[in-house]
Design an enzyme around this catalytic site. Sequence first.
Site, PDB file in Angstrom:
ATOM      1  N   LEU A 257       0.974  -1.114  -0.069  1.00  0.00           N
ATOM      2  CA  LEU A 257       0.051   0.200  -0.197  1.00  0.00           C
ATOM      3  C   LEU A 257       1.195   1.202   0.045  1.00  0.00           C
ATOM      4  CD1 LEU A 257      -2.981  -0.892   2.503  1.00  0.00           C
ATOM      5  CD2 LEU A 257      -2.825  -1.248  -0.154  1.00  0.00           C
ATOM      6  N   ASP A 299       1.255  -3.725   6.181  1.00  0.00           N
ATOM      7  CA  ASP A 299       0.064  -3.205   4.425  1.00  0.00           C
ATOM      8  C   ASP A 299       0.565  -3.760   2.924  1.00  0.00           C
ATOM      9  OD1 ASP A 299       2.555  -2.332   4.348  1.00  0.00           O
ATOM     10  OD2 ASP A 299       2.184  -0.146   3.780  1.00  0.00           O
TER      11      ASP A 299
END
Length: 388
Positions: A257, A299
């Site tokens: 991300l 992430d």
Amino acid sequence: MSLEGRIDEALFHRLMASAHIPLIGSALGGLLISISQLDSHNRDSFFVWTLLVYIVIAFRWWLTRRCKSKLAKHGFNARLAYQYCLTIALSGLAWGALGFLITDASPMTVIIVITAIQAMVMGGVVTMASCIPAFFAFSLPAMLPTVVIFATGNSVPNAVMAVFSVIFYLLMIGVTFRFNQSLRQAQRISFENEDLIGSLKEAYQKISAQNLELNHVAHHDLLTGLPNRKLLAVRMRQAMEIAAVKHTSTAILYLDLDGFKAINDQLGHEAGDQALIEVSRRLGKVIRGSDTLARVGGDEFVIVLSDLQGQPNASVEMVANKCLMVFEPAFMIHASECQLGASIGLAICKEGDSIEQLLSTADKAMYQAKLLGCGQIYWAEAPALATA
């Protein structure tokens, strides 16, 4: 309901199930006795008695149906049991009335009457032993008049018959109590076994549920519910085995991300968790049911595309672009609009690749994508070199 209460209920159901047997026995017994007295001087009295027996049978049949109806609608209770015992007492009174007809009867008639009454009492042991009050409700009024008549007689044979009748009745009481104890013990064992089996089933279900939960925890990410690294490896192995058999391809999309650290730092870890959950939900809509979406890091996400036919590269890039598109709408986190993106590394499994090698290759491609800037895709090698 207590165990003893359940036993009482079961035995009462047993009594009601056999309620027709005493009625049939009374009908046949009354008929045979009346036939045996066709040539006697007091046959009219016996015919009246037989009519009384059949009236009682009809009345009892109606009362028995009412008791069964109440039992079906409202269930078992002690009051219903005692009401039914009163209906049984009617038959006992009818058979007890037969004893008054032997005061001036012939010896053969006396023998027939005594045998019939005792036979009915013996039958009551079998059909009514499941409910002691029911047995006494029938047997006591059936036996008592005969015993009293013999006991008040002025001859030794009458006294002997009275004693033998009492001994017979006491013997039947003993047999009835013993039979009742056996029935109760058998029913108790049955219920205890049912309870034990029920407890074992419940324990097994709890253990199975706990094992499923533990298995889920061991193979899934606690936050998003997605497969973790352990389950991802299983899914990758399955996909690679399918590809080897069907001569198709397996591809990996490794996502990291962009902008996630800012959400974590500015809005807190709870906001970051909500962002990860929403990312998981959006990415889950992109892949097929046969594909796998897993969370492998803070992430970082991995998508396994299995059973890719023909030229897989275009299919992989199409999925990667769909993944980037899910980040275009802003994320509402704690009433704040947040923008996230993703950098994606792509890799297609080659013959001889291991799971670790394929993940490592896709991971390195993802880092190359991050170097290109936010929202970029990078192949682990040129698409033209990727083979099925």
